[in-house]
Design an enzyme around this catalytic site. Structure first.
Site, PDB file in Angstrom:
ATOM      1  N   ASP A 232       1.023  -1.122  -0.390  1.00 39.78           N
ATOM      2  CA  ASP A 232      -0.041   0.084   0.027  1.00 39.78           C
ATOM      3  C   ASP A 232       0.761   1.123   0.170  1.00 39.78           C
ATOM      4  OD1 ASP A 232      -1.890  -1.330   0.781  1.00 39.78           O
ATOM      5  OD2 ASP A 232      -1.841  -1.715   2.504  1.00 39.78           O
TER       6      ASP A 232
ATOM      7  N   LYS B 239       2.061   2.558  -5.329  1.00 38.71           N
ATOM      8  CA  LYS B 239       3.206   1.857  -6.543  1.00 38.71           C
ATOM      9  C   LYS B 239       1.992   2.348  -7.069  1.00 38.71           C
ATOM     10  CE  LYS B 239       2.652  -2.321  -4.614  1.00 38.71           C
ATOM     11  NZ  LYS B 239       2.945  -2.426  -2.676  1.00 38.71           N
TER      12      LYS B 239
ATOM     13  N   GLY C 149      -4.451  -4.173  -3.872  1.00 37.63           N
ATOM     14  CA  GLY C 149      -5.126  -3.267  -4.654  1.00 37.63           C
ATOM     15  C   GLY C 149      -4.351  -1.829  -5.081  1.00 37.63           C
ATOM     16  N   HIS C 150      -4.010  -1.624  -6.314  1.00 38.83           N
ATOM     17  CA  HIS C 150      -3.954  -0.416  -7.547  1.00 38.83           C
ATOM     18  C   HIS C 150      -4.801   0.689  -6.749  1.00 38.83           C
ATOM     19  CE1 HIS C 150       0.119  -2.007  -7.288  1.00 38.83           C
ATOM     20  NE2 HIS C 150      -0.736  -3.105  -8.324  1.00 38.83           N
ATOM     21  N   THR C 151      -4.545   2.061  -6.074  1.00 43.76           N
ATOM     22  CA  THR C 151      -5.789   2.905  -6.992  1.00 43.76           C
ATOM     23  C   THR C 151      -4.586   3.923  -7.574  1.00 43.76           C
ATOM     24  OG1 THR C 151      -6.613   2.769  -4.155  1.00 43.76           O
ATOM     25  CG2 THR C 151      -7.030   4.985  -5.552  1.00 43.76           C
TER      26      THR C 151
ATOM     27  N   THR D  74      -5.812 -11.380   3.437  1.00 41.68           N
ATOM     28  CA  THR D  74      -7.187 -10.991   2.315  1.00 41.68           C
ATOM     29  C   THR D  74      -8.701 -11.987   2.214  1.00 41.68           C
ATOM     30  OG1 THR D  74      -6.555 -11.432   0.291  1.00 41.68           O
ATOM     31  CG2 THR D  74      -5.388  -9.474   1.715  1.00 41.68           C
TER      32      THR D  74
ATOM     33  N   GLN E 125       2.115  -6.186  -3.484  1.00 42.39           N
ATOM     34  CA  GLN E 125       2.231  -6.362  -1.843  1.00 42.39           C
ATOM     35  C   GLN E 125       3.556  -6.102  -2.425  1.00 42.39           C
ATOM     36  OE1 GLN E 125       1.303  -9.451  -3.469  1.00 42.39           O
ATOM     37  NE2 GLN E 125      -1.043  -9.120  -2.972  1.00 42.39           N
TER      38      GLN E 125
ATOM     39  N   GLY F  58     -10.508  -3.422   2.913  1.00 41.28           N
ATOM     40  CA  GLY F  58     -11.187  -2.340   3.491  1.00 41.28           C
ATOM     41  C   GLY F  58     -10.275  -1.744   5.221  1.00 41.28           C
TER      42      GLY F  58
ATOM     43  N   ARG G 257      -5.527   0.594   8.229  1.00 42.09           N
ATOM     44  CA  ARG G 257      -3.914  -0.031   8.711  1.00 42.09           C
ATOM     45  C   ARG G 257      -3.967   0.903   9.377  1.00 42.09           C
ATOM     46  NH1 ARG G 257      -3.802   2.424   1.989  1.00 42.09           N
ATOM     47  NH2 ARG G 257      -4.568   1.009   0.840  1.00 42.09           N
TER      48      ARG G 257
ATOM     49  N   LEU H  46       3.874  12.633   1.341  1.00 43.82           N
ATOM     50  CA  LEU H  46       4.763  13.312   2.339  1.00 43.82           C
ATOM     51  C   LEU H  46       3.448  13.852   2.861  1.00 43.82           C
ATOM     52  CD1 LEU H  46       7.748  14.511   3.452  1.00 43.82           C
ATOM     53  CD2 LEU H  46       7.500  15.776   1.031  1.00 43.82           C
TER      54      LEU H  46
HETATM   55  P1  IMP Z   1      -2.701 -12.859   1.585  1.00 49.98           P
HETATM   56  O1  IMP Z   1      -1.443 -12.798   0.718  1.00 49.98           O
HETATM   57  O2  IMP Z   1      -3.951 -12.591   1.081  1.00 49.98           O
HETATM   58  O3  IMP Z   1      -2.038 -14.523   2.370  1.00 49.98           O
HETATM   59  O4  IMP Z   1      -2.328 -12.320   3.215  1.00 49.98           O
HETATM   60  C1  IMP Z   1      -1.356 -12.616   3.783  1.00 49.98           C
HETATM   61  C2  IMP Z   1      -0.204 -10.798   4.420  1.00 49.98           C
HETATM   62  O5  IMP Z   1      -0.225 -10.221   3.392  1.00 49.98           O
HETATM   63  C3  IMP Z   1      -1.466 -10.294   4.819  1.00 49.98           C
HETATM   64  O6  IMP Z   1      -1.258  -9.894   6.311  1.00 49.98           O
HETATM   65  C4  IMP Z   1      -2.288  -9.628   4.119  1.00 49.98           C
HETATM   66  O7  IMP Z   1      -2.854  -8.285   5.518  1.00 49.98           O
HETATM   67  C5  IMP Z   1      -1.152  -8.807   3.229  1.00 49.98           C
HETATM   68  N1  IMP Z   1      -1.349  -8.971   2.246  1.00 49.98           N
HETATM   69  C6  IMP Z   1      -1.577  -9.250   1.242  1.00 49.98           C
HETATM   70  N2  IMP Z   1      -1.940  -8.333   0.089  1.00 49.98           N
HETATM   71  C7  IMP Z   1      -1.778  -6.876   0.379  1.00 49.98           C
HETATM   72  C8  IMP Z   1      -1.525  -5.197  -0.044  1.00 49.98           C
HETATM   73  O8  IMP Z   1      -1.966  -5.522  -1.460  1.00 49.98           O
HETATM   74  N3  IMP Z   1      -1.022  -4.462   0.330  1.00 49.98           N
HETATM   75  C9  IMP Z   1      -1.024  -4.921   2.497  1.00 49.98           C
HETATM   76  N4  IMP Z   1      -1.035  -5.783   2.731  1.00 49.98           N
HETATM   77  C10 IMP Z   1      -1.513  -6.923   1.936  1.00 49.98           C
END
Ligand code: IMP
Length: 423
Positions: free
Chosen positions: A13, A16, A40-42, A128, A223, A301, A304, A331
């Site tokens: 997050d 990117k 999730g890319h916004t 997730t 990620q 949702g 964080r 920033l």
């Molecule tokens: P998974 O990728 O769904 O198996 O989740 C494993 C860990 O990676 C968890 O702590 C999720 O919150 C974290 N995670 C997975 N994808 C993202 C992302 O795009 N952004 C932030 N954390 C992520």
């Protein structure tokens, strides 16, 4: 400059999508190389906000070919929904290509992600729940089903039979769930196969040919470094390799194909899900960062967890990814703190760690060593050059640069395309 990798240096997050947007004009292909719809890319383009999970951000630029590489795991229902939603907003999705070697997220992967998390109780990972871990586990166990299997009903049925037999035993006998119906899955997935057929291609060949022609290929990491299966805060990680090296295996290119490696870092730090987070802020500061930074997950949702910039993590990521530059995002969110903390080292049992500790116990129990620097109160969201930034903000970026040992090339000061400062 043919190959550019874009990687998160923290726990995801980092923004990117914004950087992809900045590079879009000079990019011919945007390739996803790992992860799935856990990402999730916004992106905000011309005031329109797009939240993409699986489709590469390149879809938003007409001259770009968006590519889903073999290292990605695909939930076909989600992919088709995302394609449909983009089409509904007038985006041409016909350029998208999907590797036949990508693994499929199956209904039992979703179910297993849910029940195993429940089973872990307070030790849960906070995934997730998109079936990512179970799908990669089957890939490694060599009982996964791939996108190309959708094009051969006989093969699909045979592979499903093998996988489902084991999964149904697991679901029923270990987790007390109802077994899943093979025919239902088969009918559903073969229909997806028909719909996905026009997108399926030999993406490795396409990417390699583009690189050989000198076209610019952006490898879009999902990620981030600290969620990397091998190098992150295991077991609180995702099940793929988001690090820049992962782009080679996940997209099918060699290390020499990638020349520029851009790390993305927030000016502070966040993480979702469970796991250690040494620079997590106290509740009052965390609340400010969450609310001002809009720190809620694009995919789930979830709120964080927020903390201060961690230079130990920054240095670790810089070396692991061999970053050629760093982009500091958000920033503007820091524009209200009298002073800002930066974690420069960890302390554990009297020992100081300036590098990432070799054992998770240390990382779990360490105390952050902070350097506190003056903040600024001016709104920096209108800054477009370094001179527009207050001197404290410039000093802060210089501090990050020196602590991480990587040049900071851009600082982002808001979600819009033009809210960027080139340094
Ligand atoms: P998974 O990728 O769904 O198996 O989740 C494993 C860990 O990676 C968890 O702590 C999720 O919150 C974290 N995670 C997975 N994808 C993202 C992302 O795009 N952004 C932030 N954390 C992520």
């Amino acid at each position: 400059m043919p190959g550019i990798a874009l990687v998160g240096t923290q726990w995801g997050d980092e923004g990117k999508g914004k950087v992809t947007d900045l590079l879009a004009a000079e990019t011919d292909l945007v390739v996803r190389y790992q992860g799935g719809n856990n990402a999730g890319h916004t992106i905000v383009v011309d005031g329109e906000r797009y939240a993409l999970h699986l489709v590469p951000t390149g879809i938003l630029y007409e001259h770009c070919t968006p590519v889903i590489g073999p290292g990605v795991v695909i939930d076909p229902r989600v992919l088709l929904e995302e394609i449909e939603a983009l089409r509904g907003r007038g985006i041409d999705t016909g350029r998208l290509i999907v590797s036949g070697s990508s693994h499929l997220i199956m209904p039992y992967h979703l179910e297993l992600d849910r029940v195993t998390e429940r089973h872990l109780g307070r030790n849960r990972l906070g995934t997730t729940k998109r079936g990512i871990g179970p799908a990669y586990a089957d890939k490694a166990a060599r009982i996964g089903l791939r996108v190309q299997d959708l094009l051969d009903p006989k093969i699909f049925a045979a592979k499903l039979e093998v996988a489902l037999k084991e999964k149904n035993l697991l679901l029923a006998r270990v987790y007390g769930r109802l077994p899943l119906e093979k025919q239902e899955i088969e009918d559903e997935y073969l229909t997806y196969g028909e719909e996905l057929k026009p997108y399926i291609a030999d993406t490795v060949q396409v990417v390699q040919t583009a690189l050989d022609r000198g076209q610019t290929v952006l490898f879009e990491g999902a990620q981030a470094t600290m969620l990397d299966l091998d190098h992150g805060t295991y077991p609180f990680v995702t099940s793929s390799n988001p690090v820049a090296g992962g782009a080679c295996a996940g997209a099918g290119v060699g290390p020499r194909d990638i020349e520029r490696i851009i790390g993305i870092s927030k000016a502070y730090c966040t993480r979702v899900g469970s796991g250690p987070f040494p620079s997590e802020a106290d509740p009052a500061d965390a609340e400010v960062l969450t609310e001002v930074g809009g720190e809620y997950g694009t995919t789930t949702g979830r709120k964080r967890r927020c903390g201060w910039f961690d230079a130990v993590v920054g240095r670790y990521a810089a070396r692991l990814n061999t970053l050629t530059e760093l982009v500091v995002t958000k920033l503007d969110v820091l524009s209200r703190f009298e002073s800002i903390k930066v974690c420069v080292a960890y302390e554990y049992e009297g020992e100081r760690f300036e590098s990432f500790p070799p054992h998770q116990t240390i990382f779990n129990k360490c105390r952050p060593v902070y350097e506190e620097v003056p903040g600024w109160s001016e709104d920096v969201s209108g800054a477009r050059s370094a001179e527009d930034l207050p001197k404290e903000a410039r000093a802060y970026l210089e501090l990050i640069e020196s602590l991480v040992g990587t040049r900071v090339s851009w600082a982002s000061v808001g979600p819009e395309r033009d809210q960027i400062v080139a340094l």
